[in-house]
Design an enzyme around this catalytic site. Sequence first.
Site, short mmCIF file in Angstrom:
data_model
loop_
_atom_site.label_atom_id
_atom_site.label_comp_id
_atom_site.label_asym_id
_atom_site.label_seq_id
_atom_site.Cartn_x
_atom_site.Cartn_y
_atom_site.Cartn_z
N ASP A 90 0.86 -1.18 0.00
CA ASP A 90 0.00 0.00 0.00
C ASP A 90 0.90 1.23 0.00
O ASP A 90 1.89 1.29 0.73
CB ASP A 90 -0.86 0.03 1.26
CG ASP A 90 -2.00 -0.97 1.22
OD1 ASP A 90 -2.06 -1.78 0.29
OD2 ASP A 90 -2.83 -0.95 2.15
N HIS A 147 4.28 -7.52 0.35
CA HIS A 147 3.83 -8.82 -0.16
C HIS A 147 4.47 -9.12 -1.52
O HIS A 147 5.10 -8.26 -2.13
CB HIS A 147 2.31 -8.84 -0.25
CG HIS A 147 1.63 -8.79 1.09
ND1 HIS A 147 0.81 -9.80 1.55
CD2 HIS A 147 1.66 -7.87 2.08
CE1 HIS A 147 0.36 -9.49 2.76
NE2 HIS A 147 0.86 -8.32 3.10
N SER A 254 9.03 2.90 4.79
CA SER A 254 9.84 3.64 3.86
C SER A 254 9.45 3.35 2.44
O SER A 254 8.38 3.74 1.99
CB SER A 254 11.32 3.31 4.11
OG SER A 254 12.14 4.01 3.21
#
Length: 322
Positions: A90, A147, A254
């Site tokens: 995300d 992921h 980050s």
Amino acid sequence: MLNSFKLSLQYILPKLWLTRLAGWGASKRAGWLTKLVIDLFVKYYKVDMKEAQKPDTASYRTFNEFFVRPLRDEVRPIDTDPNVLVMPADGVISQLGKIEENKILQAKGHNYSLEALLAGNYLMADLFRNGTFVTTYLSPRDYHRVHMPCNGILREMIYVPGDLFSVNHLTAQNVPNLFARNERVICLFDTEFGPMAQILVGATIVGSIETVWAGTITPPREGIIKRWTWPAGENDGSVALLKGQEMGRFKLGSTVINLFAPGKVNLVEQLESLSVTKIGQPLAVSTETFVTPDAEPAPLPAEEIEAEHDASPLVDDKKDQV
């Protein structure tokens, strides 16, 4: 003037000390104070706690527990088309495009070296010359687990010590070789789309970088490059991860950089700098598929895009320009 001052602070401030202090504080159990800090953070950054497995902020014993909170399975469906690679995190896309021989775009008018990013490993760099890259920034409001874009077999991991510059619009425009200077963990995978590198880049106040197969990689920060290798395929000791499976996480987050081999994938056309990303949505499509799948990211609500951009320092703040 203000931008010059902010940039000077990046060189003056004791970034390692600040990062250690932040990591120490984020791991402490402080009862009501922890809950207060989390509640203020949620309100300020507009964190959507309805997506979390535990939406009640009182259920988190430390700030770190909150920061790496798992999401409910159904809120990030994974595109199941075998020809589609999905977004690993995300966040917001900082830059994306073609690797021009040995150059990767950092910001408009600023490039950095592929070999430098890979700690001088020219053999690994050869795998990705003239390939494709995507740089994804995770803002404070985001889910901070990373992921897999596709099925992969882990072959190599390299820890590269480095600086801890903030990763934002100002530093990207003014700090040469930013991502090749910061601390990072390079993960190389064999995939059905050729070799893929997924690189977790540290920054100021990033307390730790972890992977699911090795646990915490940093800290400790010993100042030396470390390298690990794993066997291929189904050999004993191999590490196989599935598309959409968690591979790592940031405790205070980050940037993730993905590298793909030349001629293997095409990035989804709708994606551009500052596109908002959600895990599981289409990122790229195999070049070897005969029928191009419907690989268009689902539209996001305007308020979600606005909140993501508000939380992202990649968006240029015109008010700072004097």
